[in-house]
Design a protein around this motif. Structure first.
Motif, PDB file in Angstrom:
ATOM      1  N   MET A 133      29.369  43.693  16.721  1.00 27.01           N
ATOM      2  CA  MET A 133      28.461  42.050  16.686  1.00 27.01           C
ATOM      3  C   MET A 133      28.652  41.519  17.978  1.00 27.01           C
ATOM      4  SD  MET A 133      26.709  40.033  14.638  1.00 27.01           S
ATOM      5  CE  MET A 133      26.237  38.592  13.991  1.00 27.01           C
ATOM      6  N   ALA A 134      30.092  41.867  18.495  1.00 26.08           N
ATOM      7  CA  ALA A 134      30.461  40.410  19.491  1.00 26.08           C
ATOM      8  C   ALA A 134      29.601  40.831  20.354  1.00 26.08           C
ATOM      9  CB  ALA A 134      31.623  40.829  19.717  1.00 26.08           C
ATOM     10  N   VAL A 137      26.289  38.280  19.565  1.00 31.35           N
ATOM     11  CA  VAL A 137      27.142  36.853  19.900  1.00 31.35           C
ATOM     12  C   VAL A 137      26.842  36.813  21.043  1.00 31.35           C
ATOM     13  CG1 VAL A 137      28.236  35.165  19.097  1.00 31.35           C
ATOM     14  CG2 VAL A 137      27.797  36.961  17.495  1.00 31.35           C
ATOM     15  N   VAL A 185      34.183  36.531  15.773  1.00 28.26           N
ATOM     16  CA  VAL A 185      33.172  37.505  15.249  1.00 28.26           C
ATOM     17  C   VAL A 185      34.689  38.971  15.138  1.00 28.26           C
ATOM     18  CG1 VAL A 185      31.255  38.891  16.117  1.00 28.26           C
ATOM     19  CG2 VAL A 185      32.576  36.851  17.201  1.00 28.26           C
ATOM     20  N   VAL A 215      30.818  34.610  11.634  1.00 23.84           N
ATOM     21  CA  VAL A 215      30.157  35.409  11.103  1.00 23.84           C
ATOM     22  C   VAL A 215      30.322  36.221   9.980  1.00 23.84           C
ATOM     23  CG1 VAL A 215      29.113  35.753  13.541  1.00 23.84           C
ATOM     24  CG2 VAL A 215      31.098  37.422  13.041  1.00 23.84           C
TER      25      VAL A 215
END
Length: 273
Positions: A133-134, A137, A185, A215
């Protein structure tokens, strides 16, 4: 909400190490609102290649992909959309007559939110995290024109790699730095987790920040978000990210884009856990 699948029902699923309920409730609520003969079910697997083969073989229309499968899926599909190729991380599979195409709607959602909030790309930021997910982003920030960023990650290898890929710098800890935008994140603040009541950044950094972005979606108002709101800071929440990315998945699976009222109703229903 009552759903009665038939032999013609189109199946969509999600694969996650720890399956959640938001996507199930969100998608199924929209299917019912719009009269679509679809059904969504959350699953997990110990054999990802076999699971992806099953998606293809059984005609499963779509699959949401969560940790820890986001990167491993890359080698198992037929086509990769630019949204996933740019960050080498997948969160959505679409099956069209046995042809599997991978997307990353997390990336798309973050790009949309940054544009909607009109966050100035000149804003320096610190992003804590280095996982899949990082990547989404950080890549969305890079592609939106944000040039001054710091990846804060205790895992030096992953942190440096993400920073180098996106053109940012890596630090193991933020220290005394206080950039205008702080982004979490990581699982810090996640309900039921070991750090559910903790903050991802020092309070002094939060006080100095101009934007707060978390997030984590459950709860919608994490300790980080609550602290920012108490200080009157503008925030972007994980609930906004998860709702937007789920909406884009829904459109990819069905070809139908619900209106705002329908989406809001689905989000409200999905949160009733």
């Amino acid at each position: 909400m009552s759903i009665s699948p038939s032999r013609d029902t189109v199946l969509c699923i999600s694969l996650a190490g720890r399956p959640g309920t938001f996507g199930v409730r969100f998608h199924n609520h929209l299917y019912q609102q719009l009269g679509l003969d679809y059904y969504y079910k959350a699953m997990t697997t110990q054999d990802l290649p076999a699971a992806v083969s099953g998606i293809r073989a059984l005609g499963i229309r779509g699959c949401g992909v969560s940790m820890p499968y986001k990167e491993a899926c890359m080698a198992l599909v037929d086509e990769i959309d630019p949204s996933a190729a740019a960050i080498e991380s997948v969160n959505t599979l679409v099956n069209t007559h046995g042809h599997l195409k991978a997307y990353n709607t997390d990336y798309l959602a973050v790009r949309q939110l940054l544009a909607q909030r009109q966050v100035d790309p000149a804003t320096a930021f610190a992003l804590r995290g280095s996982g899949g997910m990082a990547k989404a982003v950080a890549s969305a920030l890079r592609d939106a024109g944000f040039t001054e960023g710091t990846i804060v990650a205790r895992n030096e290898q992953a942190g440096r790699q993400l920073a180098d890929t996106c053109g940012y710098r890596w630090l193991p800890d933020l220290g005394d730095l206080a950039p205008p935008m702080l982004i979490n994140v990581t699982p810090i603040g996640m309900a039921g987790g070991p750090e559910a009541d903790q903050l991802p950044f020092a309070d002094t950094a939060i006080e100095a920040a101009e934007w707060i972005f978390d997030v984590v979606a459950m709860p919608a108002r994490t300790p980080f978000i609550q602290r920012a709101e108490a200080l009157g800071k503008p925030v972007i929440t994980g609930l906004e990210v998860i709702a937007l990315q789920a909406l884009e998945q829904f459109v990819l699976y069905t070809g139908v884009r619900p209106n705002r009222e329908q989406v809001d109703a689905a989000v409200a229903y999905a949160r009733q856990i």
